[in-house]
Design an enzyme around this catalytic site. Structure first.
Site, PDB file in Angstrom:
ATOM      1  N   HIS A  28      21.652  43.811  21.269  1.00  0.00           N
ATOM      2  CA  HIS A  28      21.721  45.287  21.436  1.00  0.00           C
ATOM      3  C   HIS A  28      22.743  45.739  20.251  1.00  0.00           C
ATOM      4  CE1 HIS A  28      19.169  46.663  25.215  1.00  0.00           C
ATOM      5  NE2 HIS A  28      18.671  45.606  24.540  1.00  0.00           N
ATOM      6  N   ASP A  29      23.810  44.935  20.189  1.00  0.00           N
ATOM      7  CA  ASP A  29      24.782  45.039  19.049  1.00  0.00           C
ATOM      8  C   ASP A  29      24.325  44.947  17.729  1.00  0.00           C
ATOM      9  OD1 ASP A  29      27.280  45.815  18.045  1.00  0.00           O
ATOM     10  OD2 ASP A  29      27.718  43.483  17.769  1.00  0.00           O
ATOM     11  N   ASP A  31      11.187  35.686  34.210  1.00  0.00           N
ATOM     12  CA  ASP A  31      10.243  34.629  34.342  1.00  0.00           C
ATOM     13  C   ASP A  31      10.518  33.871  35.664  1.00  0.00           C
ATOM     14  OD1 ASP A  31      12.017  32.773  33.942  1.00  0.00           O
ATOM     15  OD2 ASP A  31      11.191  31.899  32.060  1.00  0.00           O
ATOM     16  N   ARG A  51      22.110  39.533  25.649  1.00  0.00           N
ATOM     17  CA  ARG A  51      21.350  40.851  25.581  1.00  0.00           C
ATOM     18  C   ARG A  51      22.436  41.874  24.795  1.00  0.00           C
ATOM     19  NH1 ARG A  51      20.706  45.720  29.251  1.00  0.00           N
ATOM     20  NH2 ARG A  51      18.739  46.752  28.490  1.00  0.00           N
ATOM     21  N   VAL A 105      21.816  47.690  16.101  1.00  0.00           N
ATOM     22  CA  VAL A 105      22.534  48.907  15.712  1.00  0.00           C
ATOM     23  C   VAL A 105      23.722  49.001  14.863  1.00  0.00           C
ATOM     24  CG1 VAL A 105      23.626  51.235  16.940  1.00  0.00           C
ATOM     25  CG2 VAL A 105      22.004  49.841  18.282  1.00  0.00           C
ATOM     26  N   ASP A 135      28.414  44.386  14.704  1.00  0.00           N
ATOM     27  CA  ASP A 135      29.821  44.781  14.486  1.00  0.00           C
ATOM     28  C   ASP A 135      30.649  45.299  15.823  1.00  0.00           C
ATOM     29  OD1 ASP A 135      28.372  46.976  15.266  1.00  0.00           O
ATOM     30  OD2 ASP A 135      28.635  48.433  13.530  1.00  0.00           O
ATOM     31  N   ASN A 184      20.951  51.187  27.453  1.00  0.00           N
ATOM     32  CA  ASN A 184      22.134  50.455  27.657  1.00  0.00           C
ATOM     33  C   ASN A 184      22.724  50.963  29.084  1.00  0.00           C
ATOM     34  OD1 ASN A 184      22.321  48.599  25.632  1.00  0.00           O
ATOM     35  ND2 ASN A 184      23.189  50.234  24.196  1.00  0.00           N
ATOM     36  N   GLU A 242      27.638  53.806  22.448  1.00  0.00           N
ATOM     37  CA  GLU A 242      26.180  53.238  22.555  1.00  0.00           C
ATOM     38  C   GLU A 242      26.005  52.874  24.199  1.00  0.00           C
ATOM     39  OE1 GLU A 242      25.974  50.128  19.636  1.00  0.00           O
ATOM     40  OE2 GLU A 242      26.741  51.462  18.175  1.00  0.00           O
ATOM     41  N   SER A 289      29.977  47.431  17.797  1.00  0.00           N
ATOM     42  CA  SER A 289      30.092  48.849  17.821  1.00  0.00           C
ATOM     43  C   SER A 289      29.388  49.087  19.513  1.00  0.00           C
ATOM     44  CB  SER A 289      29.149  49.566  17.107  1.00  0.00           C
ATOM     45  OG  SER A 289      27.520  49.218  17.042  1.00  0.00           O
ATOM     46  N   HIS A 299      13.848  36.393  27.170  1.00  0.00           N
ATOM     47  CA  HIS A 299      13.625  36.797  28.169  1.00  0.00           C
ATOM     48  C   HIS A 299      13.129  35.471  29.073  1.00  0.00           C
ATOM     49  CE1 HIS A 299      12.679  41.245  27.107  1.00  0.00           C
ATOM     50  NE2 HIS A 299      13.871  40.955  27.013  1.00  0.00           N
ATOM     51  N   THR A 300      13.370  34.386  28.781  1.00  0.00           N
ATOM     52  CA  THR A 300      13.268  33.327  29.455  1.00  0.00           C
ATOM     53  C   THR A 300      14.346  33.127  30.512  1.00  0.00           C
ATOM     54  OG1 THR A 300      12.751  30.956  29.984  1.00  0.00           O
ATOM     55  CG2 THR A 300      14.284  31.497  28.137  1.00  0.00           C
ATOM     56  N   PRO A 356      14.802  47.840  20.363  1.00  0.00           N
ATOM     57  CA  PRO A 356      13.190  47.987  20.991  1.00  0.00           C
ATOM     58  C   PRO A 356      12.959  48.283  22.420  1.00  0.00           C
ATOM     59  CG  PRO A 356      13.614  45.955  19.734  1.00  0.00           C
ATOM     60  CD  PRO A 356      15.009  46.669  19.949  1.00  0.00           C
TER      61      PRO A 356
END
Length: 274
Positions: free
Chosen positions: A11-12, A193, A7, A15, A19, A39, A33, A21, A140-141, A110
């Site tokens: 998420h990196d 799940d 994750r 945005v 990099d 986050n 962030e 960040s 998301h498994t 998202p």
């Protein structure tokens, strides 16, 4: 930690590109962030990245040769493999950013409350197509989500959109209400799940059975254009999912990398070099 490290990379990359960040702590000049809504109090694994960074630098003669962004990418791949998932060759050479953007994190990562059109738009903004969306959502498994992100769904009312959350198996919703309550328990965890520590195709089988935990999960199988992809990934022992997930991870890992003289190789992943 596997799902959390996967994750972090995701998420990196959404945005400013891949990099590193997301790893930067807040300072008077860094709008971290880590405190963005997607986050804050949920992103974790930062200390694991610190440990990996220390070991990698030690192996490189005590010098910062490998970027924190590359470490995130490799850690994500190795986490998936460790939990029984596919492998892929991680392209290397990313450099680390000297900035972060909490605002961009709030806008571009998202949301678990998104419907299908919003999800497709979010991924298209990053150069990812509809199949990438479904494949990468299959991450998301593994892992868990906090109650605050699926409460509306299991209590059959999505207040975000002011519409009834009808596309959910009643027994599944009842089971999840045992640990996620109507007015409390925001941080209580629910598995995404039925096998949160095993990377497999059960996530997609769950969607077909209306057992997606998040609104954004079930949106992938709700009579829309991604239904056929979900069904395909849930069959043939998940082989097509494994192949596409690996391919989409390489594609996501190539979102706007800093190369050449842009950015830097951080000494400490949490702060910009002095």
């Amino acid at each position: 930690m596997g799902a959390s490290l996967l994750r972090l990379h995701f998420h990196d990359c959404f945005v400013q590109g891949c990099d590193g960040s997301i790893l930067l702590d807040a300072t008077p000049t860094i709008d971290s962030e880590k405190t963005a809504l997607p986050n804050n109090n949920s992103a974790r694994g930062f200390e694991v990245i610190d440990m990996i960074k220390a070991e990698v630098d030690k192996a490189c003669g005590g010098k910062p040769v490998v970027s924190c962004a590359d470490i995130l990418a490799v850690a994500a791949r190795d986490s998936v493999v460790a939990l029984g998932g596919p492998s892929w060759e991680v392209q290397l050479g990313r450099r680390d950013s000297t900035s972060a953007s909490r605002t961009t994190a709030n806008n571009d990562i998202p949301s678990p409350f998104m419907d299908l059109p919003a999800l497709k738009s979010s991924f298209q903004k990053q150069g990812l197509n509809e199949r990438d969306l479904v494949a990468l959502s299959g991450g998301h498994t593994i892992g868990f989500s906090q109650c605050q992100f699926f409460r509306n769904r299991i209590f059959n009312e999505n207040r975000i959109f002011n519409e009834t959350e009808a596309n959910i198996d009643a027994e599944f919703a009842r089971e999840r209400r045992a640990s996620c309550f109507a007015g409390s328990g925001d941080a209580n965890l629910g598995s995404l799940d039925g096998s949160p520590a095993r990377f497999d195709g059960s996530y997609f089988k769950n969607l077909v059975e209306k057992k997606g935990l998040l609104h954004s999960d079930q949106a992938l199988f709700a009579g829309g254009s991604t239904d056929s992809v979900v069904k395909g990934y849930g069959s043939n022992n998940g082989r097509s999912f494994w192949f596409d997930f690996a391919s989409s991870m390489v594609k996501m890992g190539n979102i706007k990398p800093l190369t050449g003289n842009r950015g830097q190789i951080r000494v400490n992943c949490r702060k910009v070099n002095a």
